[in-house]
Design an enzyme around this catalytic site. Structure first.
Site, PDB file in Angstrom:
ATOM      1  N   ASP A 102      -5.279   2.640   6.714  1.00 26.50           N
ATOM      2  CA  ASP A 102      -6.072   2.874   7.915  1.00 26.50           C
ATOM      3  C   ASP A 102      -5.365   3.768   8.909  1.00 26.50           C
ATOM      4  O   ASP A 102      -4.154   3.969   8.862  1.00 26.50           O
ATOM      5  CB  ASP A 102      -6.338   1.538   8.621  1.00 26.50           C
TER       6      ASP A 102
ATOM      7  N   ASP B 215       6.927   3.925   3.530  1.00 24.52           N
ATOM      8  CA  ASP B 215       7.162   5.129   4.328  1.00 24.52           C
ATOM      9  C   ASP B 215       8.642   5.152   4.706  1.00 24.52           C
ATOM     10  O   ASP B 215       9.478   5.609   3.942  1.00 24.52           O
ATOM     11  CB  ASP B 215       6.226   5.068   5.543  1.00 24.52           C
TER      12      ASP B 215
ATOM     13  N   ASP C  27       0.824  -1.201   0.000  1.00 25.38           N
ATOM     14  CA  ASP C  27       0.000   0.000   0.000  1.00 25.38           C
ATOM     15  C   ASP C  27       0.863   1.258   0.000  1.00 25.38           C
ATOM     16  O   ASP C  27       0.649   2.179  -0.776  1.00 25.38           O
ATOM     17  CB  ASP C  27      -0.963  -0.002   1.210  1.00 25.38           C
TER      18      ASP C  27
ATOM     19  N   PHE D 110       0.567  11.551   7.271  1.00 25.74           N
ATOM     20  CA  PHE D 110      -0.086  10.265   7.518  1.00 25.74           C
ATOM     21  C   PHE D 110      -1.382  10.253   6.722  1.00 25.74           C
ATOM     22  O   PHE D 110      -2.206  11.143   6.851  1.00 25.74           O
ATOM     23  CB  PHE D 110      -0.349  10.043   9.005  1.00 25.74           C
TER      24      PHE D 110
ATOM     25  N   LYS E  54       6.429   7.717   0.252  1.00 24.55           N
ATOM     26  CA  LYS E  54       6.816   9.001   0.868  1.00 24.55           C
ATOM     27  C   LYS E  54       8.326   9.117   0.735  1.00 24.55           C
ATOM     28  O   LYS E  54       9.065   8.746   1.663  1.00 24.55           O
ATOM     29  CB  LYS E  54       6.435   9.029   2.350  1.00 24.55           C
TER      30      LYS E  54
HETATM   31  P1  IMP Z   1       7.298   1.645   6.789  1.00 28.33           P
HETATM   32  O1  IMP Z   1       7.898   0.423   7.408  1.00 28.33           O
HETATM   33  O2  IMP Z   1       7.603   2.883   7.588  1.00 28.33           O
HETATM   34  O3  IMP Z   1       7.691   1.816   5.322  1.00 28.33           O
HETATM   35  O4  IMP Z   1       5.728   1.503   6.861  1.00 28.33           O
HETATM   36  C1  IMP Z   1       5.153   0.276   6.738  1.00 28.33           C
HETATM   37  C2  IMP Z   1       3.659   0.201   6.867  1.00 28.33           C
HETATM   38  O5  IMP Z   1       3.143   1.185   7.741  1.00 28.33           O
HETATM   39  C3  IMP Z   1       2.944   0.421   5.548  1.00 28.33           C
HETATM   40  O6  IMP Z   1       2.907  -0.743   4.752  1.00 28.33           O
HETATM   41  C4  IMP Z   1       1.571   0.830   6.050  1.00 28.33           C
HETATM   42  O7  IMP Z   1       0.807  -0.316   6.364  1.00 28.33           O
HETATM   43  C5  IMP Z   1       1.880   1.608   7.302  1.00 28.33           C
HETATM   44  N1  IMP Z   1       1.916   3.062   6.996  1.00 28.33           N
HETATM   45  C6  IMP Z   1       3.003   3.833   6.736  1.00 28.33           C
HETATM   46  N2  IMP Z   1       2.644   5.098   6.486  1.00 28.33           N
HETATM   47  C7  IMP Z   1       1.287   5.121   6.575  1.00 28.33           C
HETATM   48  C8  IMP Z   1       0.305   6.159   6.398  1.00 28.33           C
HETATM   49  O8  IMP Z   1       0.579   7.336   6.097  1.00 28.33           O
HETATM   50  N3  IMP Z   1      -0.999   5.777   6.576  1.00 28.33           N
HETATM   51  C9  IMP Z   1      -1.369   4.509   6.895  1.00 28.33           C
HETATM   52  N4  IMP Z   1      -0.486   3.518   7.051  1.00 28.33           N
HETATM   53  C10 IMP Z   1       0.831   3.821   6.906  1.00 28.33           C
HETATM   54 MG    MG Z   2       1.198  -2.224   4.838  1.00 36.04          MG
END
Ligand code: IMP
Ligand code: MG
Length: 181
Positions: free
Chosen positions: A162, A106, A103, A155, A134
Site C-alpha cells: 500500500d 526494504d 511482502d 516505492f 530491494k
Molecule cells: P523495512 O523495515 O524498511 O524493510 O520495511 C518494512 C515494511 O515497510 C515492509 O514490510 C512494507 O510493509 C513497508 N514497505 C517497504 N518498502 C515498501 C514499498 O516500496 N511499498 C510499500 N510498502 C513498503
Molecule cells: Mg510489511
C-alpha cells in the site's frame, strides 16, 4: 477514492506473480518435505495478505497459518526503524518449523526485529520468504531464504502493498508515481 494518476510503471505483471509464487511453493514443499509437526507460516500483515493466500494454497506439505501485525512506517515512505507489535501470534513457536512470510524487505529493519523477536520463542527452525526485495538498500546480505523478485529502489504498490492504505487491491506490482501538483 482511487487516484489512478498515482500508479506508475508496472514492475511485476499478474502472470509473473502467479508463476513465481508457484515456483516458491514448490521449492518450499521440497525443502520441508519431512516435518514432524507441519510447517507454520507466519504472515506479516497487512502487506503479505495476497502473497500468503496464494503461496499457502500452492504448498503441498502439511501447513498451518498465523498472523502478526507490526508497524514500522506510519504513513511515510521511509523506514523509521521503530517497530511496534500491533497483533501478536495466537500460539507458541516452541519446537515448530516456522516460515515468516513478508511482502517486501526494504531496509531490513522490520525483519531484523521480527527475527530477533521470534527466535527468542525457541522455534525448531526459522526462515524468511519475501515476495519482493530491494537489495540495494542493504549493504549486508539479509537473512532471507526465499525471494520472489528483486526490484529496484522504488516505492511500490499493489498485490497487497500500500501507500497510505491504498492500492493493495491492484493485481500487479507497480511503482508509485509521485503526484504531480
Ligand atoms: P523495512 O523495515 O524498511 O524493510 O520495511 C518494512 C515494511 O515497510 C515492509 O514490510 C512494507 O510493509 C513497508 N514497505 C517497504 N518498502 C515498501 C514499498 O516500496 N511499498 C510499500 N510498502 C513498503
Ligand atoms: Mg510489511
Amino acid at each position: 477514492m482511487s487516484n489512478p494518476e498515482q500508479i506508475g510503471e508496472i514492475l511485476v505483471q499478474p502472470d509473473e506473480l502467479n508463476n513465481r509464487v508457484k515456483e516458491l511453493a514448490a521449492e518450499i514443499s521440497r525443502d520441508y518435505a519431512d516435518l514432524d509437526q507441519g510447517l507454520l507460516l507466519i504472515g506479516v500483515l497487512k502487506g503479505a495478505l495476497f502473497f500468503i493466500a496464494d503461496l499457502m494454497r500452492a504448498i503441498e506439505v502439511p501447513c498451518e497459518v498465523d498472523f502478526m501485525a507490526v508497524s514500522s512506517y506510519g504513513s511515510a515512505t521511509q523506514s523509521s526503524g521503530v517497530v511496534r507489535i500491533i497483533k501478536d501470534l495466537d500460539a507458541p513457536l516452541e519446537g515448530r518449523d516456522v516460515l515468516i512470510i513478508e511482502d517486501i524487505v526494504d531496509s531490513g529493519l522490520t525483519l531484523q526485529y521480527l527475527i530477533r523477536n521470534l527466535r527468542a520463542r525457541s522455534p525448531k527452525s526459522l526462515e524468511v520468504c519475501t515476495l519482493l526485495s530491494k537489495p540495494i538498500r542493504r549493504p549486508e546480505a539479509a537473512d532471507v531464504k526465499y525471494v520472489g523478485f528483486e526490484i529496484p529502489d522504488r516505492f511500490v504498490i499493489g498485490f497487497g502493498l500500500d501507500h497510505q492504505e491504498r492500492h493493495r487491491n491492484l493485481p500487479y506490482v507497480a511503482a508509485l508515481e509521485p503526484k504531480a501538483t
